[in-house]
Design an enzyme around this catalytic site. Structure first.
Site, PDB file in Angstrom:
ATOM      1  N   GLY A  48      39.032  44.101  37.631  1.00 29.47           N
ATOM      2  CA  GLY A  48      39.153  45.549  37.818  1.00 29.47           C
ATOM      3  C   GLY A  48      40.220  45.782  38.860  1.00 29.47           C
ATOM      4  N   GLU A  49      39.873  46.507  39.887  1.00 26.90           N
ATOM      5  CA  GLU A  49      40.827  46.788  40.963  1.00 26.90           C
ATOM      6  C   GLU A  49      40.142  46.455  42.289  1.00 26.90           C
ATOM      7  OE1 GLU A  49      44.098  47.474  41.121  1.00 26.90           O
ATOM      8  OE2 GLU A  49      43.555  47.185  43.211  1.00 26.90           O
ATOM      9  N   SER A  50      40.631  45.388  42.924  1.00 21.96           N
ATOM     10  CA  SER A  50      39.916  44.876  44.104  1.00 21.96           C
ATOM     11  C   SER A  50      39.893  45.881  45.253  1.00 21.96           C
ATOM     12  CB  SER A  50      40.523  43.549  44.559  1.00 21.96           C
ATOM     13  OG  SER A  50      41.886  43.716  44.903  1.00 21.96           O
ATOM     14  N   CYS A  80      39.618  37.568  38.332  1.00 22.94           N
ATOM     15  CA  CYS A  80      40.761  38.405  38.724  1.00 22.94           C
ATOM     16  C   CYS A  80      40.450  39.199  40.001  1.00 22.94           C
ATOM     17  CB  CYS A  80      41.198  39.271  37.546  1.00 22.94           C
ATOM     18  SG  CYS A  80      42.900  39.816  37.709  1.00 22.94           S
ATOM     19  N   ARG A 109      47.935  39.307  45.645  1.00 24.26           N
ATOM     20  CA  ARG A 109      47.623  40.293  44.605  1.00 24.26           C
ATOM     21  C   ARG A 109      48.843  40.626  43.746  1.00 24.26           C
ATOM     22  NH1 ARG A 109      46.579  45.305  46.605  1.00 24.26           N
ATOM     23  NH2 ARG A 109      45.845  45.898  44.557  1.00 24.26           N
ATOM     24  N   ILE A 138      46.057  39.885  33.596  1.00 21.20           N
ATOM     25  CA  ILE A 138      46.446  41.291  33.761  1.00 21.20           C
ATOM     26  C   ILE A 138      46.685  41.569  35.247  1.00 21.20           C
ATOM     27  CG2 ILE A 138      45.769  43.695  33.399  1.00 21.20           C
ATOM     28  CD1 ILE A 138      43.805  42.673  31.230  1.00 21.20           C
ATOM     29  N   ARG A 139      47.940  41.722  35.606  1.00 19.67           N
ATOM     30  CA  ARG A 139      48.287  41.916  37.029  1.00 19.67           C
ATOM     31  C   ARG A 139      47.479  40.952  37.896  1.00 19.67           C
ATOM     32  NH1 ARG A 139      46.724  46.998  38.578  1.00 19.67           N
ATOM     33  NH2 ARG A 139      48.091  46.994  40.349  1.00 19.67           N
ATOM     34  N   HIS A 174      40.838  36.574  32.655  1.00 18.09           N
ATOM     35  CA  HIS A 174      39.639  37.329  32.271  1.00 18.09           C
ATOM     36  C   HIS A 174      38.924  36.711  31.065  1.00 18.09           C
ATOM     37  CE1 HIS A 174      40.561  40.980  34.669  1.00 18.09           C
ATOM     38  NE2 HIS A 174      41.812  40.664  34.416  1.00 18.09           N
ATOM     39  N   GLU A 176      36.057  37.280  30.244  1.00 18.84           N
ATOM     40  CA  GLU A 176      35.221  38.364  29.698  1.00 18.84           C
ATOM     41  C   GLU A 176      35.987  39.208  28.682  1.00 18.84           C
ATOM     42  OE1 GLU A 176      36.506  38.209  32.654  1.00 18.84           O
ATOM     43  OE2 GLU A 176      37.074  40.169  33.444  1.00 18.84           O
TER      44      GLU A 176
HETATM   45  N1  GLN Z   1      45.522  43.677  40.463  1.00 16.19           N
HETATM   46  C1  GLN Z   1      44.103  43.802  40.565  1.00 16.19           C
HETATM   47  C2  GLN Z   1      43.650  43.769  42.006  1.00 16.19           C
HETATM   48  O1  GLN Z   1      44.375  43.578  42.895  1.00 16.19           O
HETATM   49  C3  GLN Z   1      43.393  42.745  39.792  1.00 16.19           C
HETATM   50  C4  GLN Z   1      43.675  42.915  38.332  1.00 16.19           C
HETATM   51  C5  GLN Z   1      42.561  42.571  37.425  1.00 16.19           C
HETATM   52  O2  GLN Z   1      41.398  42.378  37.807  1.00 16.19           O
HETATM   53  N2  GLN Z   1      42.898  42.556  36.173  1.00 16.19           N
HETATM   54  O3  GLN Z   1      42.511  43.935  42.215  1.00 16.19           O
END
Ligand code: GLN
Length: 192
Positions: A48-50, A80, A109, A138-139, A174, A176
């Protein structure tokens, strides 16, 4: 197996983890507040987004009680953003972002670039047999330092993308999202 596995459910791909864990017959618990930690045998921190998850850990009053469970060796899997939240050191993090520091890694990150630079690659993962594991990035964070006690289970271009230290298993990709249950299975089998 019948283990009770918490899935941190503040933001991110929670449902996908729950679905994979159900395939492995784990009983899942959505962890949204301190009470949800009672009685879980392991926890999964989703992608997700940390930065967002970190803020929500404070809002939910979960940071201290979860840190306490992790310090008492609660097994944890992080994918991630979840990997970032479990790492000892976060580079290019936001100033207000915290991590639990239960796996001795330094992670940077978004180091694989922006969303458009996301990619998929087949991985050989130690202990998972000859069939490749699909790696969806993904990123994703890049692992820049690996502590002496950390085992590297998979690499891309020489860089660690799956690591384990005791009861903590992390991936910068991921599983998942690809629907491949083998990493979750490895996690559950190694810790429960
Ligand atoms: N870029 C996201 C972060 O810094 C991580 C990306 C992801 O979980 N797909 O949290």
């Amino acid at each position: 197996m019948g283990a009770k596995v918490g899935v941190l459910a503040l933001q991110g791909d929670v449902r996908e983890h729950v679905e994979l864990l159900a395939e492995l017959d784990a009983h899942t618990v959505l962890v949204r507040g301190p009470m949800d930690l009672a009685g879980i045998d392991a926890i999964v921190l989703p992608g997700g987004e940390s930065t967002t998850i970190s803020l929500l850990l404070d809002t939910a009053g979960l940071r201290a009680p979860l840190a306490e469970r992790l310090a008492a060796d609660l097994p944890a899997m992080g994918t991630c953003a979840g990997m970032i939240l479990l790492a000892a050191e976060v580079l290019d993090g936001r100033a207000d972002q915290g991590s639990f520091g239960v796996i001795d890694l330094s992670v940077r990150r978004n180091a694989f670039g922006r969303q458009v630079d996301s990619f998929e690659v087949d991985l050989a993962v130690a202990g998972l047999g000859p069939d490749p594991v699909p790696g969806v990035f993904i990123r994703a964070p890049i692992v820049e330092r690996v502590g002496d006690d950390v085992e590297v289970l998979a690499r891309v271009d020489g860089r660690p993308v799956a690591c384990r230290q005791g009861p903590i298993l992390v991936t910068s990709f991921h599983p998942e999202l690809s629907g491949d249950v083998r990493l979750h299975d490895l996690f559950l089998k190694s810790c429960l």
